[in-house]
Design an enzyme around this catalytic site. Structure first.
Site, short mmCIF file in Angstrom:
data_model
loop_
_atom_site.label_atom_id
_atom_site.label_comp_id
_atom_site.label_asym_id
_atom_site.label_seq_id
_atom_site.Cartn_x
_atom_site.Cartn_y
_atom_site.Cartn_z
N GLY A 69 0.56 -1.39 -0.05
CA GLY A 69 0.16 0.03 -0.10
C GLY A 69 1.06 1.35 0.04
N ASP A 129 -8.20 -1.32 1.53
CA ASP A 129 -9.36 -0.14 1.43
C ASP A 129 -9.68 0.35 0.41
OD1 ASP A 129 -8.91 0.60 4.22
OD2 ASP A 129 -7.03 1.89 3.44
#
Length: 111
Positions: free
Chosen positions: A26, A57
């Protein structure tokens, strides 16, 4: 990233003659990948650095579903929160459910 750590990483790439370095992660991982790329370029090494975006997410633009999202959803369903959601639906309430996601996921049981 500490300079000693960075040196160890680059040395580990350079010593065996690696010419491709793939990084899956990420935001923080991609920032680290950029630091690694900059050091590889500073040393003049011929190594390609490839970042593969991953996010639980699922918030990466232009990608329908990112690596990690399905796993995060599956794991969240296994925890006791799943039964809490059913209880919330019975009384039409709203709650913020936090997992290991960077952002909170809002669950609203009202239809």
């Amino acid at each position: 990233m500490c300079s000693t750590c960075l040196e160890k990483i680059i040395d580990s790439i350079q010593d065996p003659g690696i010419n491709q370095f793939y990084i899956l992660g990420g935001d923080g991982t991609r920032r680290g990948a950029y630091v690694i790329f900059e050091e590889i370029r500073r040393r003049g090494l011929k190594v390609s650095v490839v970042g593969i975006p991953e996010s639980v997410d699922n918030d990466i633009p232009v990608i329908d579903k990112s690596f990690g999202f399905d796993t995060a959803v599956e794991e969240a369903q296994r925890c006791p929160v799943a039964s809490l959601i059913l209880d919330m639906a019975a009384i039409e309430s709203t709650a913020a459910i936090g997992s290991y996601w960077r952002l909170f996921s809002w669950i609203n049981s009202k239809r």
